[in-house]
Design a protein around this motif. Structure first.
Motif, PDB file in Angstrom:
ATOM      1  N   LEU A   1       0.813  -1.209   0.000  1.00 30.12           N
ATOM      2  CA  LEU A   1       0.000   0.000   0.000  1.00 30.12           C
ATOM      3  C   LEU A   1       0.851   1.266   0.000  1.00 30.12           C
ATOM      4  CD1 LEU A   1      -2.686  -1.098   2.629  1.00 30.12           C
ATOM      5  CD2 LEU A   1      -2.897  -1.108   0.132  1.00 30.12           C
ATOM      6  N   TYR A   2       1.851   1.304   0.863  1.00 35.76           N
ATOM      7  CA  TYR A   2       2.756   2.455   0.943  1.00 35.76           C
ATOM      8  C   TYR A   2       3.889   2.076   1.887  1.00 35.76           C
ATOM      9  CZ  TYR A   2       0.665   3.547   5.534  1.00 35.76           C
ATOM     10  OH  TYR A   2       0.225   3.495   6.834  1.00 35.76           O
ATOM     11  N   SER A   3       4.836   2.958   2.065  1.00 35.40           N
ATOM     12  CA  SER A   3       5.918   2.713   3.017  1.00 35.40           C
ATOM     13  C   SER A   3       6.169   3.985   3.829  1.00 35.40           C
ATOM     14  CB  SER A   3       7.197   2.268   2.305  1.00 35.40           C
ATOM     15  OG  SER A   3       7.685   3.286   1.453  1.00 35.40           O
ATOM     16  N   PHE A   4       6.664   3.804   5.042  1.00 34.15           N
ATOM     17  CA  PHE A   4       7.009   4.959   5.865  1.00 34.15           C
ATOM     18  C   PHE A   4       8.270   4.672   6.675  1.00 34.15           C
ATOM     19  CE2 PHE A   4       4.203   2.512   8.661  1.00 34.15           C
ATOM     20  CZ  PHE A   4       4.700   2.706   9.947  1.00 34.15           C
ATOM     21  N   GLY A   5       8.891   5.726   7.162  1.00 38.96           N
ATOM     22  CA  GLY A   5      10.113   5.597   7.930  1.00 38.96           C
ATOM     23  C   GLY A   5       9.908   6.002   9.369  1.00 38.96           C
ATOM     24  N   ALA A   6      10.783   5.516  10.249  1.00 38.55           N
ATOM     25  CA  ALA A   6      10.764   5.909  11.656  1.00 38.55           C
ATOM     26  C   ALA A   6      12.196   6.174  12.118  1.00 38.55           C
ATOM     27  CB  ALA A   6      10.121   4.828  12.521  1.00 38.55           C
ATOM     28  N   LEU A   7      12.387   7.308  12.777  1.00 40.22           N
ATOM     29  CA  LEU A   7      13.685   7.703  13.314  1.00 40.22           C
ATOM     30  C   LEU A   7      13.498   8.120  14.770  1.00 40.22           C
ATOM     31  CD1 LEU A   7      14.962   9.988  10.396  1.00 40.22           C
ATOM     32  CD2 LEU A   7      15.552   7.582  10.794  1.00 40.22           C
ATOM     33  N   SER A   8      14.607   8.214  15.493  1.00 47.95           N
ATOM     34  CA  SER A   8      14.537   8.718  16.856  1.00 47.95           C
ATOM     35  C   SER A   8      15.896   9.267  17.262  1.00 47.95           C
ATOM     36  CB  SER A   8      14.120   7.609  17.831  1.00 47.95           C
ATOM     37  OG  SER A   8      13.805   8.159  19.103  1.00 47.95           O
ATOM     38  N   ASP A   9      15.882  10.076  18.310  1.00 44.62           N
ATOM     39  CA  ASP A   9      17.097  10.568  18.954  1.00 44.62           C
ATOM     40  C   ASP A   9      18.078  11.166  17.945  1.00 44.62           C
ATOM     41  OD1 ASP A   9      16.860   9.590  21.963  1.00 44.62           O
ATOM     42  OD2 ASP A   9      16.032   8.021  20.664  1.00 44.62           O
ATOM     43  N   VAL A  10      17.593  12.193  17.266  1.00 44.30           N
ATOM     44  CA  VAL A  10      18.410  12.913  16.285  1.00 44.30           C
ATOM     45  C   VAL A  10      19.488  13.716  16.999  1.00 44.30           C
ATOM     46  CG1 VAL A  10      18.366  14.537  14.364  1.00 44.30           C
ATOM     47  CG2 VAL A  10      16.392  13.045  14.767  1.00 44.30           C
ATOM     48  N   HIS A  11      19.123  14.428  18.039  1.00 43.27           N
ATOM     49  CA  HIS A  11      20.058  15.143  18.912  1.00 43.27           C
ATOM     50  C   HIS A  11      20.989  16.110  18.182  1.00 43.27           C
ATOM     51  CE1 HIS A  11      19.003  13.363  22.716  1.00 43.27           C
ATOM     52  NE2 HIS A  11      19.132  12.131  22.243  1.00 43.27           N
ATOM     53  N   PHE A  12      20.401  17.082  17.506  1.00 40.51           N
ATOM     54  CA  PHE A  12      21.238  18.170  17.003  1.00 40.51           C
ATOM     55  C   PHE A  12      21.978  18.809  18.180  1.00 40.51           C
ATOM     56  CE2 PHE A  12      18.173  18.011  13.453  1.00 40.51           C
ATOM     57  CZ  PHE A  12      19.073  17.968  12.396  1.00 40.51           C
ATOM     58  N   ASN A  13      23.224  19.204  17.940  1.00 42.37           N
ATOM     59  CA  ASN A  13      24.082  19.917  18.902  1.00 42.37           C
ATOM     60  C   ASN A  13      24.630  19.043  20.029  1.00 42.37           C
ATOM     61  OD1 ASN A  13      23.401  22.277  17.457  1.00 42.37           O
ATOM     62  ND2 ASN A  13      21.658  22.676  18.803  1.00 42.37           N
ATOM     63  N   ARG A  14      24.311  17.746  20.041  1.00 43.44           N
ATOM     64  CA  ARG A  14      24.790  16.912  21.149  1.00 43.44           C
ATOM     65  C   ARG A  14      26.082  16.174  20.810  1.00 43.44           C
ATOM     66  NH1 ARG A  14      21.511  12.107  24.455  1.00 43.44           N
ATOM     67  NH2 ARG A  14      23.144  11.762  26.010  1.00 43.44           N
TER      68      ARG A  14
ATOM     69  N   THR B   1      -0.398  -6.931  24.945  1.00 44.80           N
ATOM     70  CA  THR B   1      -0.382  -5.482  24.738  1.00 44.80           C
ATOM     71  C   THR B   1      -0.341  -5.171  23.247  1.00 44.80           C
ATOM     72  OG1 THR B   1       2.027  -5.171  24.626  1.00 44.80           O
ATOM     73  CG2 THR B   1       1.045  -5.255  26.817  1.00 44.80           C
ATOM     74  N   ALA B   2      -0.462  -3.882  22.941  1.00 47.65           N
ATOM     75  CA  ALA B   2      -0.161  -3.419  21.591  1.00 47.65           C
ATOM     76  C   ALA B   2       1.286  -3.782  21.261  1.00 47.65           C
ATOM     77  CB  ALA B   2      -0.364  -1.909  21.505  1.00 47.65           C
ATOM     78  N   THR B   3       1.598  -3.881  19.992  1.00 42.05           N
ATOM     79  CA  THR B   3       2.972  -4.197  19.593  1.00 42.05           C
ATOM     80  C   THR B   3       3.857  -2.978  19.822  1.00 42.05           C
ATOM     81  OG1 THR B   3       2.130  -5.708  17.902  1.00 42.05           O
ATOM     82  CG2 THR B   3       4.430  -5.060  17.733  1.00 42.05           C
ATOM     83  N   MET B   4       4.938  -3.174  20.564  1.00 41.99           N
ATOM     84  CA  MET B   4       5.865  -2.099  20.894  1.00 41.99           C
ATOM     85  C   MET B   4       7.136  -2.279  20.070  1.00 41.99           C
ATOM     86  SD  MET B   4       5.396  -1.964  25.028  1.00 41.99           S
ATOM     87  CE  MET B   4       3.755  -2.054  25.776  1.00 41.99           C
ATOM     88  N   VAL B   5       7.535  -1.229  19.355  1.00 38.61           N
ATOM     89  CA  VAL B   5       8.664  -1.317  18.429  1.00 38.61           C
ATOM     90  C   VAL B   5       9.707  -0.268  18.808  1.00 38.61           C
ATOM     91  CG1 VAL B   5       9.395  -1.261  16.017  1.00 38.61           C
ATOM     92  CG2 VAL B   5       7.099  -2.083  16.603  1.00 38.61           C
ATOM     93  N   HIS B   6      10.917  -0.722  19.012  1.00 40.73           N
ATOM     94  CA  HIS B   6      12.029   0.151  19.400  1.00 40.73           C
ATOM     95  C   HIS B   6      12.669   0.776  18.167  1.00 40.73           C
ATOM     96  CE1 HIS B   6      16.597   0.034  19.924  1.00 40.73           C
ATOM     97  NE2 HIS B   6      16.228   1.100  20.593  1.00 40.73           N
ATOM     98  N   VAL B   7      12.926   2.074  18.239  1.00 37.74           N
ATOM     99  CA  VAL B   7      13.608   2.801  17.167  1.00 37.74           C
ATOM    100  C   VAL B   7      14.968   3.237  17.690  1.00 37.74           C
ATOM    101  CG1 VAL B   7      13.464   4.666  15.487  1.00 37.74           C
ATOM    102  CG2 VAL B   7      11.356   3.629  16.366  1.00 37.74           C
ATOM    103  N   SER B   8      16.030   2.762  17.083  1.00 37.45           N
ATOM    104  CA  SER B   8      17.384   3.119  17.497  1.00 37.45           C
ATOM    105  C   SER B   8      17.679   4.570  17.144  1.00 37.45           C
ATOM    106  CB  SER B   8      18.381   2.188  16.814  1.00 37.45           C
ATOM    107  OG  SER B   8      19.715   2.497  17.173  1.00 37.45           O
ATOM    108  N   SER B   9      18.830   5.057  17.556  1.00 31.81           N
ATOM    109  CA  SER B   9      19.198   6.455  17.291  1.00 31.81           C
ATOM    110  C   SER B   9      19.758   6.616  15.883  1.00 31.81           C
ATOM    111  CB  SER B   9      20.235   6.926  18.304  1.00 31.81           C
ATOM    112  OG  SER B   9      20.741   8.193  17.955  1.00 31.81           O
ATOM    113  N   VAL B  10      19.314   7.653  15.198  1.00 32.71           N
ATOM    114  CA  VAL B  10      19.851   7.943  13.871  1.00 32.71           C
ATOM    115  C   VAL B  10      21.226   8.590  13.970  1.00 32.71           C
ATOM    116  CG1 VAL B  10      18.814  10.236  13.632  1.00 32.71           C
ATOM    117  CG2 VAL B  10      19.275   8.885  11.594  1.00 32.71           C
TER     118      VAL B  10
END
Length: 456
Positions: A144-157, A391-400
């Protein structure tokens, strides 16, 4: 801590060190060469599901890598919308001792599209090729379509290869998603170091260059002392907070952060971005308010017959037993626990968990730990779990920007800015989604963290 496993790893490390010094000799390969055979026993007959066990027998002890292969017996690759070849990593490795070894495959592990064989390697040497059972192959029709997931971008860190490593990692990941044809990207927060406005401005300067929407919630670092709401409103989630809403924005909470999106590109699926209000993890300190939870409960009820993707920064701990062994946590080789959870037992945490127990049509994406996907070797539920269907399905997103690792050589958590960058790529089908972990620097998919989430 698994004492036996610890000493095995430690002994292997000592032996490798002594070999490198020439003190002892490496085990010699048999004159006839390495002879090895791999078998896979699936735990069910569902097409595309890889849950089960891989066994390896060999005349030479060592660690063997197992890959998915195509119909020609070549290592599996995917092809992006513009023709770029994206290879898959191994999907498991097996340590052989005294001639045999085995590895259990997680219940969510998926057989990727076009995989038809299983390949056994020792180093670069192909030792065994086996055809997968026809009934296990999935045609993957009707994307049907595709999407992306990111986390912990942390500009300036973080700074490594440049003044701000996120200024390389973030657009590199978005370019990967663009090549794969994604139509929307969700971010699980922590865009900044201390909530500073310049981080949100940097985020917007990159995100605004892409045609697909890139939405985010607030993480704990975005709640720090430098946070300014006007900077957030001006730079984040364009078309959500303005009086004239972009098409697809279905609801914005009165707190001015949380919102629901379901645009043409999501084919009826619902995306919810839910922000925390505190940077502190402690007893009696709320991450969300009762008013927020009232709003979330109303959205879950309204869309209980749809597929809902919830983006929130912090994962939940295990619902019972040892909390440090819950989703998002590991205990490493030295018995050190890395537990960074929503504080278990707080009133808002209990209510949040109850909602995710009631509405199993939700897939809950969360970041916070930064743990790299291969850290699932310490916790098989690290990257994905539904706690045995409760529970609902829980999905971990690593740091980009800076995935974290630990090993027998690194007792404490090690951040890896500039050398590691990870996230998720989802392909959506009528009855399930395929969640595929991405190594953005290597330009590859991680087969050991490729999962199937069935529609509920």
């Amino acid at each position: 801590m698994n004492i036996s496993n610890f000493f095995k790893k430690l002994l292997s490390l000592i032996v490798a060190f002594l070999i490198s010094l020439g003190v002892i000799s490496a085990p010699s390969i048999p004159e006839e060469g390495i002879k090895a055979d791999a078998t896979i026993l699936f735990s069910d007959a569902d097409p595309g599901c890889a849950a089960g066990k891989v066994s390896v027998s060999s005349n030479f002890d060592g660690t063997y890598d197992v890959y998915w292969g195509d119909a020609n017996g070549e290592k599996l690759s995917a092809v992006s919308k513009d023709g770029k070849v994206v290879p898959y990593s191994y999907f498991t490795d097996v340590a052989v001792e005294k001639g045999s070894g085995e590895q259990t495959l997680g219940e969510f592990l998926a057989i990727p599209e076009n995989a038809e064989t299983m390949l056994l390697y020792y180093g670069d040497e192909l030792l065994d090729t086996d055809a997968l059972p026809k009934e296990k192959l999935n045609a993957y029709d009707g994307e049907l379509y595709s999407f992306g997931a990111l986390s912990d971008v942390h500009f300036n860190r973080y700074s490594s290869n440049s003044d701000d490593n996120a200024s390389e990692a973030f657009p590199n990941a978005l370019n990967f998603f663009k090549e794969m044809g994604t139509t929307i990207v969700g971010v699980c927060g922590d865009l900044s170091s201390r909530g500073e406005s310049s981080a949100f401005e940097k985020f917007n300067s990159y995100a605004s260059q892409y045609s697909f929407p890139i939405f985010s919630c607030k993480g704990n670092h975005d709640c720090y002392e430098k946070f300014d709401y006007n900077a957030w409103k001006a730079n984040m989630n364009p078309g959500v907070y303005s009086e004239t809403k972009r098409d697809g924005v279905l609801d914005v909470a009165s707190n001015g952060y949380d919102f629901v999106y379901s645009g043409k590109e999501t084919k009826g699926d619902v995306f919810i971005f839910f922000s925390q209000i505190s940077s502190t993890y402690a007893p009696f300190v709320r991450l969300v308010t009762d008013e927020q939870l009232d709003w979330l409960a109303a959205q879950f009820e309204k869309y209980k017959n749809e597929r809902v993707y919830l983006f929130f920064h912090t994962f939940l701990n295990a619902p019972s037993g040892i909390g440090a062994l819950g989703e998002g946590n590991i205990v490493n080789d030295y018995g050190i626990s890395y537990a960074l959870p929503y504080f278990k037992g707080n009133e808002d945490e209990k209510r949040f968990r109850n909602l995710l127990t009631e509405y199993k049509n939700v897939t809950f994406f969360n970041g916070h730990s930064h743990l790299s996907y291969d850290m699932q070797s310490y916790n098989p539920r690290l990257n994905i779990t539904d706690y045995d269907g409760t529970t609902a399905t829980m999905v971990h997103v690593s740091s980009v920007s800076a995935p974290r690792t630990t090993s027998i050589k690194d007792p404490t958590l090690k951040s890896n800015p500039g050398t590691m960058s990870e996230g998720l790529y989802m392909t959506v089908y009528p009855e399930y989604i395929i969640v595929t972990a991405c190594d953005f620097i290597g330009g590859r998919f991680l087969a050991y963290a490729t999962y199937r989430v069935d529609k509920k």
